[in-house]
Structures are given as structure tokens and as C-alpha cells.
Scaffold this motif. Structure first.
Motif, PDB file in Angstrom:
ATOM      1  N   LEU A   1       5.257   9.470   2.680  1.00 51.46           N
ATOM      2  CA  LEU A   1       5.990   7.860   2.576  1.00 51.46           C
ATOM      3  C   LEU A   1       6.720   8.633   1.860  1.00 51.46           C
ATOM      4  CD1 LEU A   1       3.192   5.346   0.686  1.00 51.46           C
ATOM      5  CD2 LEU A   1       4.044   5.828   3.367  1.00 51.46           C
ATOM      6  N   SER A   2       8.334   7.601   1.876  1.00 48.03           N
ATOM      7  CA  SER A   2       9.498   7.985   1.173  1.00 48.03           C
ATOM      8  C   SER A   2       9.392   8.275   0.010  1.00 48.03           C
ATOM      9  CB  SER A   2      10.337   7.113   1.522  1.00 48.03           C
ATOM     10  OG  SER A   2      10.308   5.762   1.219  1.00 48.03           O
ATOM     11  N   VAL A   3      10.409   8.016  -0.606  1.00 48.21           N
ATOM     12  CA  VAL A   3      10.211   8.279  -2.266  1.00 48.21           C
ATOM     13  C   VAL A   3      10.466   6.740  -3.068  1.00 48.21           C
ATOM     14  CG1 VAL A   3      11.922   8.603  -4.795  1.00 48.21           C
ATOM     15  CG2 VAL A   3      11.593  11.021  -2.933  1.00 48.21           C
ATOM     16  N   GLN A   4      10.642   6.094  -2.183  1.00 45.53           N
ATOM     17  CA  GLN A   4      11.011   4.587  -2.796  1.00 45.53           C
ATOM     18  C   GLN A   4       9.614   3.795  -2.526  1.00 45.53           C
ATOM     19  OE1 GLN A   4      14.001   2.214  -0.123  1.00 45.53           O
ATOM     20  NE2 GLN A   4      13.428   0.760  -1.907  1.00 45.53           N
ATOM     21  N   ALA A   5       9.247   4.224  -1.746  1.00 48.86           N
ATOM     22  CA  ALA A   5       7.693   3.396  -0.926  1.00 48.86           C
ATOM     23  C   ALA A   5       6.666   4.752  -1.783  1.00 48.86           C
ATOM     24  CB  ALA A   5       7.180   4.338   0.496  1.00 48.86           C
ATOM     25  N   THR A   6       6.959   5.171  -1.870  1.00 46.53           N
ATOM     26  CA  THR A   6       5.423   6.310  -3.123  1.00 46.53           C
ATOM     27  C   THR A   6       5.590   5.600  -4.523  1.00 46.53           C
ATOM     28  OG1 THR A   6       5.977   8.380  -2.197  1.00 46.53           O
ATOM     29  CG2 THR A   6       5.281   8.489  -3.717  1.00 46.53           C
ATOM     30  N   ALA A   7       7.344   5.196  -4.926  1.00 42.54           N
ATOM     31  CA  ALA A   7       7.587   4.458  -6.361  1.00 42.54           C
ATOM     32  C   ALA A   7       7.276   3.424  -6.187  1.00 42.54           C
ATOM     33  CB  ALA A   7       8.748   4.754  -6.500  1.00 42.54           C
ATOM     34  N   ASP A   8       6.839   2.280  -5.723  1.00 43.48           N
ATOM     35  CA  ASP A   8       6.163   1.483  -5.040  1.00 43.48           C
ATOM     36  C   ASP A   8       5.104   0.989  -4.725  1.00 43.48           C
ATOM     37  OD1 ASP A   8       9.265   0.459  -4.412  1.00 43.48           O
ATOM     38  OD2 ASP A   8       9.014   0.370  -2.738  1.00 43.48           O
ATOM     39  N   VAL A   9       4.152   1.922  -4.098  1.00 43.10           N
ATOM     40  CA  VAL A   9       3.055   2.277  -4.136  1.00 43.10           C
ATOM     41  C   VAL A   9       1.979   2.397  -6.247  1.00 43.10           C
ATOM     42  CG1 VAL A   9       0.940   3.470  -3.420  1.00 43.10           C
ATOM     43  CG2 VAL A   9       2.326   2.786  -1.692  1.00 43.10           C
ATOM     44  N   LEU A  10       2.833   3.112  -6.489  1.00 38.01           N
ATOM     45  CA  LEU A  10       2.334   3.200  -7.287  1.00 38.01           C
ATOM     46  C   LEU A  10       3.619   2.912  -8.929  1.00 38.01           C
ATOM     47  CD1 LEU A  10       2.479   7.990  -7.426  1.00 38.01           C
ATOM     48  CD2 LEU A  10       0.346   5.560  -7.293  1.00 38.01           C
ATOM     49  N   GLY A  11       4.370   2.180  -8.611  1.00 43.38           N
ATOM     50  CA  GLY A  11       4.266   1.358  -9.735  1.00 43.38           C
ATOM     51  C   GLY A  11       5.811   1.958 -10.693  1.00 43.38           C
ATOM     52  N   ILE A  12       6.249   2.815 -10.493  1.00 43.17           N
ATOM     53  CA  ILE A  12       6.990   3.988 -10.702  1.00 43.17           C
ATOM     54  C   ILE A  12       8.805   4.165 -10.429  1.00 43.17           C
ATOM     55  CG2 ILE A  12       5.091   5.314 -12.326  1.00 43.17           C
ATOM     56  CD1 ILE A  12       5.583   7.685 -10.162  1.00 43.17           C
ATOM     57  N   SER A  13       9.336   4.493 -11.441  1.00 46.09           N
ATOM     58  CA  SER A  13      10.621   4.688 -10.904  1.00 46.09           C
ATOM     59  C   SER A  13      11.060   5.758  -9.679  1.00 46.09           C
ATOM     60  CB  SER A  13      12.220   4.631 -11.576  1.00 46.09           C
ATOM     61  OG  SER A  13      11.504   5.924 -12.106  1.00 46.09           O
ATOM     62  N   GLU A  14      11.793   5.873  -8.639  1.00 47.24           N
ATOM     63  CA  GLU A  14      12.336   7.109  -8.013  1.00 47.24           C
ATOM     64  C   GLU A  14      12.156   8.398  -8.452  1.00 47.24           C
ATOM     65  OE1 GLU A  14      14.852   6.169  -4.576  1.00 47.24           O
ATOM     66  OE2 GLU A  14      14.374   4.119  -4.905  1.00 47.24           O
TER      67      GLU A  14
ATOM     68  N   THR B   1      -4.067  -0.314  -4.684  1.00 46.89           N
ATOM     69  CA  THR B   1      -4.891  -0.324  -5.456  1.00 46.89           C
ATOM     70  C   THR B   1      -5.802   0.918  -5.120  1.00 46.89           C
ATOM     71  OG1 THR B   1      -5.353  -2.742  -4.383  1.00 46.89           O
ATOM     72  CG2 THR B   1      -7.389  -1.816  -5.223  1.00 46.89           C
ATOM     73  N   MET B   2      -5.693   1.717  -4.680  1.00 45.93           N
ATOM     74  CA  MET B   2      -6.851   2.650  -4.336  1.00 45.93           C
ATOM     75  C   MET B   2      -6.002   4.312  -5.567  1.00 45.93           C
ATOM     76  SD  MET B   2      -7.610   5.520  -1.325  1.00 45.93           S
ATOM     77  CE  MET B   2      -6.370   5.708  -0.568  1.00 45.93           C
ATOM     78  N   HIS B   3      -4.973   3.949  -5.254  1.00 47.34           N
ATOM     79  CA  HIS B   3      -4.374   5.007  -6.378  1.00 47.34           C
ATOM     80  C   HIS B   3      -3.949   4.887  -7.913  1.00 47.34           C
ATOM     81  CE1 HIS B   3      -2.382   6.381  -2.398  1.00 47.34           C
ATOM     82  NE2 HIS B   3      -2.198   7.674  -3.132  1.00 47.34           N
ATOM     83  N   SER B   4      -4.071   2.998  -8.210  1.00 46.71           N
ATOM     84  CA  SER B   4      -4.148   2.932  -9.328  1.00 46.71           C
ATOM     85  C   SER B   4      -5.820   2.735  -9.686  1.00 46.71           C
ATOM     86  CB  SER B   4      -3.619   1.789  -8.934  1.00 46.71           C
ATOM     87  OG  SER B   4      -2.662   1.315  -8.946  1.00 46.71           O
ATOM     88  N   THR B   5      -6.660   2.879  -9.243  1.00 46.96           N
ATOM     89  CA  THR B   5      -8.420   3.231  -9.255  1.00 46.96           C
ATOM     90  C   THR B   5      -8.352   5.017  -9.475  1.00 46.96           C
ATOM     91  OG1 THR B   5      -8.552   0.983  -8.165  1.00 46.96           O
ATOM     92  CG2 THR B   5     -10.347   2.923  -8.375  1.00 46.96           C
ATOM     93  N   PHE B   6      -7.377   4.879  -8.851  1.00 49.02           N
ATOM     94  CA  PHE B   6      -7.806   6.871  -9.130  1.00 49.02           C
ATOM     95  C   PHE B   6      -7.542   7.282 -10.571  1.00 49.02           C
ATOM     96  CE2 PHE B   6      -5.746  11.059  -9.047  1.00 49.02           C
ATOM     97  CZ  PHE B   6      -7.175  11.491  -8.641  1.00 49.02           C
ATOM     98  N   ILE B   7      -6.059   7.044 -10.725  1.00 50.95           N
ATOM     99  CA  ILE B   7      -5.198   7.133 -11.573  1.00 50.95           C
ATOM    100  C   ILE B   7      -6.328   6.193 -13.197  1.00 50.95           C
ATOM    101  CG2 ILE B   7      -3.493   7.028 -13.066  1.00 50.95           C
ATOM    102  CD1 ILE B   7      -1.958   7.066 -10.303  1.00 50.95           C
TER     103      ILE B   7
END
Length: 174
Positions: free
Chosen positions: A124-137, A63-69
């Protein structure tokens, strides 16, 4: 333990970490406070969904990263008035490095900055970062690569031991 207790415990335990991450994203303590407050309001308003969510932290981070972006898409964020000139004293080199790195972070587009903060500040790992931001690895990797190239260029000789990979150790961000 009920939802209200879980949420109160989460806020008490993670507020500082959320605020530090928000500061690295925004580069301004006041904007970081606003971002954390907006995030926590959204988390509290989503209480029905959170009862089914295992990790409040993951939900809050996303939520924080989506709100920031999304806030960076607005035109008003580009204006930065200053009440007074910044202090021109000569702090020690470590402070100078920290200031240089924070300034270089502000050169990155919002999504690249979010990737860097998630990958190297929140570890965070690449996969976890992708999950948080809703983007691909792959997008995480390309954003990381571009962001690191920008940081290397902006910092120049300030950081000579920054490796030329997509998995650098940039502890100097803090």
C-alpha cells in the motif's frame, strides 16, 4: 449481487491473503487464525454499513489492523508459554533469513509492525496505509523509518542490501 453473495465471494477469494497478513502481524499461526476469524466476524456483523461501502477488502483490512493493535494493548499477550523447545536443525540460508526477519518483526511495536506489513507486504502507498490505520501520512513515514531502523539493527548482516530509505524492498519478509 446481494450482500451475502459479495461477502461469501470476498471470503473465498481473500481468506488466504488476510491470513498471511495476519501471520506477519502476529508471528504465530494460531494467533493469526484467531485474528482473521475475529476480523471476519466483525465484517459480517457490520453488514448494514457494508451495503454502503464500495470495498469490503478495505473495510476488512482496516478492521484487522485495528483489532490487532487493540489486542496488543492487553497485558495477557506478553506471556508466551511453549509446549516444547523449537527445532534446532540447520535449515538452508533462505529459511534462516525468513525466520530472522519474522523474529525481527516481533521486536517492533504493534503500530510499527502494522505499518510495515501494510506498506511492504500488502504494497500500500503511504496515503492508503494512513487511511487504513486512521493516522496521518507523516506518522506512517515516521513509523516506517523507526521500524526500518529497528529491523536493520536486529538483522545486522542478514540483509546487507536493505536500502537506507523509508521505501525499502524487503521481499525477504515472506
Amino acid at each position: 449481487m446481494g450482500y451475502d453473495d459479495r461477502l461469501a465471494e470476498y471470503i473465498a477469494g481473500r481468506y488466504g491473503a488476510l491470513r498471511r497478513s495476519a501471520y506477519l502481524l502476529c508471528g504465530d499461526v494460531h494467533q493469526a487464525d484467531d485474528l482473521v476469524q475475529s476480523t471476519l466476524v466483525k465484517v459480517m456483523l457490520a453488514h448494514r454499513r457494508l451495503e454502503r461501502i464500495d470495498s469490503i477488502d478495505a473495510y476488512a483490512r482496516r478492521t484487522m489492523h485495528s483489532t490487532f493493535i487493540s489486542s496488543r494493548r492487553r497485558l495477557w499477550h506478553r506471556e508466551r508459554p511453549h509446549a516444547q523447545m523449537p527445532d534446532t536443525g540447520t535449515p538452508d540460508p533462505d529459511v534462516d533469513l525468513g525466520l530472522s526477519v519474522r523474529a525481527a518483526l516481533q521486536l517492533l511495536p504493534a503500530r510499527q509492525r502494522a505499518v510495515v506489513v501494510l506498506r511492504f507486504w500488502e504494497d500500500l502507498s503511504v496515503q492508503a496505509t494512513a487511511d487504513v490505520l486512521g493516522i496521518s501520512e507523516g506518522t506512517v513515514k515516521s513509523h516506517t523509518s523507526r521500524a526500518m531502523a529497528t529491523l536493520r539493527t536486529a538483522l545486522g548482516e542478514a540483509i546487507v542490501d536493505l536500502p537506507d530509505t523509508t521505501e525499502p524492498q524487503i521481499g525477504a519478509l515472506t
